[in-house]
Structures are given as C-alpha cells and as structure tokens.
Design a protein around this motif. Structure first.
Motif, PDB file in Angstrom:
ATOM      1  N   LEU A  22      31.142   5.498 -73.494  1.00 53.93           N
ATOM      2  CA  LEU A  22      30.853   5.647 -74.930  1.00 53.93           C
ATOM      3  C   LEU A  22      29.044   5.535 -75.057  1.00 53.93           C
ATOM      4  N   ALA A  25      28.360   9.093 -74.044  1.00 53.09           N
ATOM      5  CA  ALA A  25      28.583  10.184 -74.922  1.00 53.09           C
ATOM      6  C   ALA A  25      28.027   9.908 -76.439  1.00 53.09           C
ATOM      7  N   VAL A  26      28.173   8.937 -76.890  1.00 58.94           N
ATOM      8  CA  VAL A  26      27.845   8.747 -78.283  1.00 58.94           C
ATOM      9  C   VAL A  26      26.527   9.374 -78.846  1.00 58.94           C
ATOM     10  N   LEU A  29      26.305  13.107 -79.469  1.00 59.47           N
ATOM     11  CA  LEU A  29      27.237  13.728 -80.226  1.00 59.47           C
ATOM     12  C   LEU A  29      26.402  14.660 -81.314  1.00 59.47           C
ATOM     13  N   TRP A 113      30.039  20.399 -76.244  1.00 62.91           N
ATOM     14  CA  TRP A 113      30.867  19.336 -77.171  1.00 62.91           C
ATOM     15  C   TRP A 113      32.194  18.939 -76.619  1.00 62.91           C
ATOM     16  N   THR A 116      31.723  16.085 -74.077  1.00 62.77           N
ATOM     17  CA  THR A 116      31.137  15.053 -74.804  1.00 62.77           C
ATOM     18  C   THR A 116      32.419  14.331 -75.624  1.00 62.77           C
ATOM     19  N   VAL A 120      34.231  10.752 -75.327  1.00 62.13           N
ATOM     20  CA  VAL A 120      34.583   9.683 -76.519  1.00 62.13           C
ATOM     21  C   VAL A 120      35.925   9.399 -76.523  1.00 62.13           C
ATOM     22  N   LEU A 124      37.153   5.447 -76.095  1.00 63.49           N
ATOM     23  CA  LEU A 124      38.133   5.049 -77.179  1.00 63.49           C
ATOM     24  C   LEU A 124      39.355   4.655 -76.678  1.00 63.49           C
TER      25      LEU A 124
END
Length: 140
Positions: A22, A25-26, A29, A113, A116, A120, A124
């Motif tokens: 995370l 990746a975050v 975004l 994307w 990515t 995410v 999660l």
C-alpha cells in the motif's frame, strides 16, 4: 497455538506485506489515473538520447530521454513507454505531464493503473488476517 489465517506469524507477515504494498501503490494512484486518461499539462517532448539495458536472456529495455517543454518552461525527462524504435534523436512529439517530476507520457496514456490497482487490492486483501483477528478479539 493457532494455525492458518489467524496465527500470529500469518497476521504479522500479511500485515507487513500489506503496508509495504500500500505504501508503494497508494501514492501513485493519482498519477496513474491521470496517465491512463492522458490528463495534465501538455507540451512537446524532444528526444535527445536513448538509454538501454540488456537483461539476462537477451531482453533489451530502452527509454528515450529528452526535453519536455511547455509555455511555462522546460525540463529533462524520460518518455514513458518509449523503446529503441519509437523515436529518433531530435524527433519531437506531443506529450503530457501528469505530475511525475522525471517522466511524461504520449497521447495514448498508459496502462500503469492496472498494476497499481492490483497492488492496492492485494494489499487490502492481505489485511484480512489482521482484521479477522481484531474482530475475534472485539466479539469475545
């Protein structure tokens, strides 16, 4: 001793891995969504040099570096998705700056994307053992 999804080891490893994924990746975004849509500041990329790396097995990865110019100035960047045969030295094309300091994109945008968003979702998902364990503690 607990085994499986609720073991302490599983919870720790999954949580650490989730936090790392995370964290990678975050922050990306926004730029990857803008790159996918080719949204940002438009300008001109002029190729000046090609940089290539040959990987084991003979696979070659190349990228064009050059100058990205807009009405507000110019800077040195790389062109995302470029390869040896996509440009020639001195060639210019329309490109978009999506907010990354060292990279611009062509009119076609990018598919970054996908990776990515996958990172995410995996991150999660890896939080499940922690959440499961916390839920058990709260309900008991």
């Amino acid at each position: 001793m607990r085994t499986g999804v609720n073991s302490r080891f599983t919870v720790v490893v999954a949580t650490v891995t989730a936090v790392l994924l995370l964290a990678l990746a975050v922050p990306n975004l926004g730029p990857v969504v803008r790159a996918a849509r080719a949204e940002g500041t438009w300008g001109t990329f002029t190729a000046s040099r090609l940089s290539c790396v040959t990987h084991p097995g003979g696979h070659e990865a190349c990228a064009w570096y050059g100058r990205f110019a807009t009405a507000s100035g110019a800077r040195e960047v790389s062109l995302y998705g470029s390869a040896r045969d996509t440009m020639a030295q001195g060639q210019a094309l329309k490109a978009v700056d999506v907010g990354r300091p060292a990279q611009v994109y062509t009119e076609g945008g990018s598919n970054e994307w996908i990776l990515t968003f996958a990172l995410v979702l995996i991150g999660l998902g890896l939080l499940y053992p922690l959440l499961s364990r916390l839920r058990r503690r709260i309900t008991y």
